[in-house]
Structure formats: C-alpha cells, structure tokens
Motif scaffolding. Structure first.
Motif, PDB file in Angstrom:
ATOM      1  N   ASP A 173       0.860  -1.189   0.000  1.00 40.39           N
ATOM      2  CA  ASP A 173       0.000   0.000   0.000  1.00 40.39           C
ATOM      3  C   ASP A 173       0.888   1.228   0.000  1.00 40.39           C
ATOM      4  O   ASP A 173       1.853   1.294   0.768  1.00 40.39           O
ATOM      5  CB  ASP A 173      -0.874   0.034   1.266  1.00 40.39           C
ATOM      6  CG  ASP A 173      -1.915  -1.077   1.271  1.00 40.39           C
ATOM      7  OD1 ASP A 173      -2.215  -1.610   0.177  1.00 40.39           O
ATOM      8  OD2 ASP A 173      -2.408  -1.402   2.360  1.00 40.39           O
ATOM      9  N   SER A 176       0.691   7.505   2.819  1.00 46.06           N
ATOM     10  CA  SER A 176      -0.030   8.758   2.543  1.00 46.06           C
ATOM     11  C   SER A 176       0.928   9.872   2.063  1.00 46.06           C
ATOM     12  O   SER A 176       0.580  10.632   1.155  1.00 46.06           O
ATOM     13  CB  SER A 176      -0.799   9.213   3.776  1.00 46.06           C
ATOM     14  OG  SER A 176       0.067   9.247   4.881  1.00 46.06           O
ATOM     15  N   ARG A 179       1.752   9.233  -1.581  1.00 50.60           N
ATOM     16  CA  ARG A 179       0.644   9.569  -2.486  1.00 50.60           C
ATOM     17  C   ARG A 179       0.489  11.081  -2.591  1.00 50.60           C
ATOM     18  O   ARG A 179       0.252  11.625  -3.663  1.00 50.60           O
ATOM     19  CB  ARG A 179      -0.650   8.905  -2.023  1.00 50.60           C
ATOM     20  CG  ARG A 179      -0.597   7.378  -2.150  1.00 50.60           C
ATOM     21  CD  ARG A 179      -1.955   6.723  -1.939  1.00 50.60           C
ATOM     22  NE  ARG A 179      -2.895   7.047  -2.975  1.00 50.60           N
ATOM     23  CZ  ARG A 179      -4.033   7.692  -2.783  1.00 50.60           C
ATOM     24  NH1 ARG A 179      -4.383   8.081  -1.572  1.00 50.60           N
ATOM     25  NH2 ARG A 179      -4.844   7.925  -3.789  1.00 50.60           N
ATOM     26  N   ALA A 183       0.611  13.553  -5.996  1.00 55.49           N
ATOM     27  CA  ALA A 183      -0.705  14.081  -6.368  1.00 55.49           C
ATOM     28  C   ALA A 183      -0.621  15.118  -7.497  1.00 55.49           C
ATOM     29  O   ALA A 183      -1.460  15.122  -8.403  1.00 55.49           O
ATOM     30  CB  ALA A 183      -1.391  14.683  -5.150  1.00 55.49           C
ATOM     31  N   GLY A 188      -4.266  15.281  -9.004  1.00 54.53           N
ATOM     32  CA  GLY A 188      -5.290  15.011  -7.982  1.00 54.53           C
ATOM     33  C   GLY A 188      -4.948  13.772  -7.175  1.00 54.53           C
ATOM     34  O   GLY A 188      -4.591  12.744  -7.757  1.00 54.53           O
ATOM     35  N   LEU A 189      -5.068  13.898  -5.844  1.00 51.62           N
ATOM     36  CA  LEU A 189      -4.732  12.788  -4.952  1.00 51.62           C
ATOM     37  C   LEU A 189      -5.554  11.547  -5.273  1.00 51.62           C
ATOM     38  O   LEU A 189      -5.075  10.414  -5.207  1.00 51.62           O
ATOM     39  CB  LEU A 189      -4.965  13.229  -3.496  1.00 51.62           C
ATOM     40  CG  LEU A 189      -4.560  12.260  -2.394  1.00 51.62           C
ATOM     41  CD1 LEU A 189      -3.074  11.931  -2.462  1.00 51.62           C
ATOM     42  CD2 LEU A 189      -4.912  12.827  -1.025  1.00 51.62           C
ATOM     43  N   GLU A 190      -6.821  11.771  -5.664  1.00 46.23           N
ATOM     44  CA  GLU A 190      -7.706  10.624  -5.905  1.00 46.23           C
ATOM     45  C   GLU A 190      -7.269   9.819  -7.134  1.00 46.23           C
ATOM     46  O   GLU A 190      -7.669   8.661  -7.287  1.00 46.23           O
ATOM     47  CB  GLU A 190      -9.180  11.071  -6.000  1.00 46.23           C
ATOM     48  CG  GLU A 190      -9.577  11.907  -7.216  1.00 46.23           C
ATOM     49  CD  GLU A 190      -8.984  13.341  -7.237  1.00 46.23           C
ATOM     50  OE1 GLU A 190      -8.445  13.802  -6.215  1.00 46.23           O
ATOM     51  OE2 GLU A 190      -9.064  13.974  -8.311  1.00 46.23           O
ATOM     52  N   LYS A 191      -6.443  10.412  -7.974  1.00 45.43           N
ATOM     53  CA  LYS A 191      -5.999   9.682  -9.174  1.00 45.43           C
ATOM     54  C   LYS A 191      -4.694   8.923  -8.939  1.00 45.43           C
ATOM     55  O   LYS A 191      -4.243   8.163  -9.806  1.00 45.43           O
ATOM     56  CB  LYS A 191      -5.798  10.661 -10.338  1.00 45.43           C
ATOM     57  CG  LYS A 191      -7.092  11.304 -10.799  1.00 45.43           C
ATOM     58  CD  LYS A 191      -6.871  12.088 -12.080  1.00 45.43           C
ATOM     59  CE  LYS A 191      -8.066  12.974 -12.370  1.00 45.43           C
ATOM     60  NZ  LYS A 191      -7.699  14.248 -12.974  1.00 45.43           N
ATOM     61  N   LEU A 194      -3.342   3.421  -5.383  1.00 42.32           N
ATOM     62  CA  LEU A 194      -3.282   3.131  -3.944  1.00 42.32           C
ATOM     63  C   LEU A 194      -2.146   2.185  -3.603  1.00 42.32           C
ATOM     64  O   LEU A 194      -1.729   2.089  -2.455  1.00 42.32           O
ATOM     65  CB  LEU A 194      -4.603   2.495  -3.490  1.00 42.32           C
ATOM     66  CG  LEU A 194      -5.821   3.427  -3.545  1.00 42.32           C
ATOM     67  CD1 LEU A 194      -7.108   2.635  -3.368  1.00 42.32           C
ATOM     68  CD2 LEU A 194      -5.692   4.513  -2.475  1.00 42.32           C
TER      69      LEU A 194
END
Ligand code: PGA
Length: 263
Positions: A173, A176, A179, A183, A188-191, A194
């Motif tokens: 994983d 944070s 990631r 970003a 974007g962090l969501e892209k 994971l």
C-alpha cells in the motif's frame, strides 16, 4: 560539525556536493565507470535503477555520456525498483514510461535486458510474479550497483515505514506521504494509485554496491533521520546504515542538517 555528525561521517561513506547537478554527475560517473570496468572484463553490469525526481539529472548525464563520449549500455542488465499497481505500462506516469522517456529511449541498452515490475500483472498470480522478479535478479548474479532515492517518510523503493529488513518484492500500500507527493503529477490525490509493486528491503540490500542520492532541502530532515535515528523499520532507510557497501551522495541542501557547524 558536531560530535554526532563527525561519528556518522567517520562510519559512513558520505559525499556532500555543492549542487544537485554536481551530485548527479558524480553518481553518473560512478555508474559509467562500473559499466566500463565490467565491459573491459567481458562481463555484464546488473544495474538497479530508480525513478522519481532525484535520478533525472543522473539519467540526463548518462544520456550525454552515451551521445558525446560513446558510453555503451550494451553490457547492462537493468532492474527497476518499483512500479505503480495497477497501472498500464503505457500510462504516461508509469515508471515504464518514465524510464523510456528519461533513459532507455536514448541509449543502446537491449530491450530484453530491461526489467521492471509490471503494473498489469494478473492479481491472482501477483505473488508468483514478484517471486520470479527476485529470482531473475539472482539468476543474473545479483545487483552489482543499485541506485536509490529516499522518500520523505524514509522509504527506499516503495518500502514504506513498517517494511521488514527481510522483505522481498511484493505488493504494498502506498504511504499517505508518498501519495501526497505524487498528487500534483497525477493531477489530484484521488488519481494516485493506492498500491505499487516494489522490490523488498532484502532484494535491495543484497546489492553489492548501493548509492543513495538525495537532493534539495526537502530531503534534509529525512536524511538527518536516516543517518542519526535508531535503525528500525519505522524509517526503512536506516537499514542502510548496517551495510558496508552503501555510499550516500547528497547535495549541500539535503545535507544541511547533518553538516551543522559546531555550536
Ligand atoms: P523523489 O522520490 O526523487 O521524487 O523525491 C524519491 C523516492 O521516492 O525514492
């Protein structure tokens, strides 16, 4: 230099360069010399490669040496540290794309000598593929020279805090901090994926020579921790201090907290 710093400098092979460019050129020179030495012996160099901002100037210099000095990579076998998972090989932010863009497309390395963990490995067989990756490194006699960056959380490869000293290539994983640092590139962090496949600490530390390159003041804090704090999985880069074959090449800014004047 204070006492702690002096102890570290005596027990570790640390080079502090005036600029990021000078540090990168120094690393490229070490790599080139190893390639040339192996070539003169009629042997191949097994080279462990890294991605991220840190090695970009190293690759730029290696490409220059190839173009202007005739440095050949025909006797190089490369293994990269990691790849996002899942991610298509052709994705512009895959580490496959990064390596092609910054190095492989510009030099004469044989395509069949290039190895990276693959962001499209079938999830059901991922464990087998990871084992096979470590096995392949062993079949080539192990990594002769491994280039490493360092994450602001102390990761090497994508081995996040908590990674064991004896960890092998595996799915992990993403931390944070890692990631968050990616970003902007992914818009974007969501892209940001994971997970990633990374060579393990054991896979890395078995290399015969290791160079850790750190550039810029945003690495100063983690460099200080990696060199001064207790060796533990909480800061995976501290494991490198237990090894004799590690050289740290830093620019002045990354070294600013370990090279304080005597107070
Ligand atoms: P960076 O990453 O070179 O982009 O700072 C280093 C690393 O994560 O190893």
């Amino acid at each position: 230099m204070n006492k702690v710093t002096i102890d570290i400098l005596l027990t570790n092979n640390i080079h502090i360069c005036a600029t990021a460019e000078a540090a990168s050129i120094k690393v490229a020179r070490v790599i080139a010399d190893e390639i040339i030495k192996k070539r003169s012996l009629g042997q191949q160099l097994v080279l462990g490669l890294a991605t991220g901002n840190t090695p970009k100037m190293v690759y730029q210099e290696l490409v220059r040496m190839h173009r202007e000095e005739g440095l050949s990579f025909q006797n190089v076998i490369s293994f990269n540290l990691d790849e996002y998972y899942p991610l298509k090989e052709t994705h512009p932010l895959s580490y496959h794309s990064f390596m092609n863009q910054h190095l492989f497309d510009h030099i004469d390395i044989a395509q069949s000598n290039i190895h990276l963990p693959y962001g499209e490995w079938d999830v059901a067989r991922l464990g087998d593929y990871c084992k096979a990756y470590d096995q392949k490194i062993k079949q080539h006699g192990g990594i002769d020279l491994q280039l490493l960056g360092i994450g602001r959380n102390g990761h090497i490869g994508f081995n996040a805090p908590g990674s064991a000293f004896d960890s092998c290539t595996r799915l992990i994983d993403l931390h944070s901090t890692t990631r968050a640092d990616a970003a902007a590139d992914f818009e974007g962090l969501e892209k940001v994926p994971l997970q990633a496949v990374t060579m393990g600490i054991q896979s890395i530390t078995q290399a015969k020579k290791i160079i850790l390159l750190a550039l810029g003041s945003r690495k100063a804090d983690i460099i200080q921790k990696a060199l001064r704090e207790e060796v533990s999985a909480q800061i995976p880069a501290t494991f490198l201090r237990t090894l004799p074959q590690v050289t740290y090449i830093l620019d002045k800014e990354a070294a600013e907290l370990i090279a304080e004047p005597l107070g």
